[in-house]
Scaffold this active site. Sequence first.
Site, PDB file in Angstrom:
ATOM      1  CG  ASP A   1      23.138  75.348  -1.289  1.00  0.00           C
ATOM      2  OD1 ASP A   1      24.400  75.243  -0.540  1.00  0.00           O
ATOM      3  OD2 ASP A   1      22.714  76.466  -1.739  1.00  0.00           O
TER       4      ASP A   1
ATOM      5  CE1 TYR B   1      39.660  77.647   4.686  1.00  0.00           C
ATOM      6  CE2 TYR B   1      41.646  78.243   5.794  1.00  0.00           C
ATOM      7  CZ  TYR B   1      40.605  77.510   5.442  1.00  0.00           C
ATOM      8  OH  TYR B   1      40.629  76.216   5.946  1.00  0.00           O
TER       9      TYR B   1
ATOM     10  CE  LYS C   1      37.240  76.066   7.304  1.00  0.00           C
ATOM     11  NZ  LYS C   1      36.491  74.994   7.411  1.00  0.00           N
TER      12      LYS C   1
END
Length: 240
Positions: free
Chosen positions: A67, A160, A164
């Site tokens: 993971d 998002y 990033k």
Amino acid sequence: MTSSVSSSSTPPAHVVITGAAGALGRATVQRFLDEGARIALIGRNEQQLVDAFPGLNNSQHLLVAADVTSDASMKAAAARIAQVFQHVDTVVHTAGGFEMGPTVHALDRASWDRMMDLNAWSFVAVAQAFAPLMIARGQGSVIAVSAKVAGRGLAAMSAYIASKSALQRLVEAMAAELAPHGVRVNSIAPSVLDTPANRQAMPDANPSDWVSTAVAAQTIAFLASPAAQALHGQHLALGA
């Protein structure tokens, strides 16, 4: 999928690829196999890796279920890989996630945490696991997959893009920290990758404007090569 055999006396590069069973991961695996590399493929589900890469779980290559959002899981994976490979030359972190979201004033904590875990914290977990191996050797290359849109906010993509953008700042910071140890850290920053999932999610878009996974993998291979030895903390933007 088969690996090519190098006729050179140079030992094969040892490459670790996270998110290996994904569209970009598969293209990256193939690119490094074509170059004769020895590869450790990391994915969350072992059966998915076995199905995606039949015949690669052998003494030459490794399939490792782990993971990427768990530092303990990544450290265990790194220990296993180091035991078999002895050293790691390149780590390519393709694992991550994307989802559209609500407006900022309607953003829920679960969506925020999900994007931050997948796209930013996962890089930290990978770095914790593999950077010490590279520092000990005084050489290596770490390559992340960020995003071209990380430079500015867009509607319905706040979590998002924030994740990033955080990833890019982490890449830059780590590049500054590890350059004195001979380790390079960079990222590719695609616009939109041409993957089956993106085509399904955006059926009305024109994929000819997107970045093929083969081209993205080629750029990753460049960043891992001696030709990119002067690049530190850079984000190579791909696509229009």
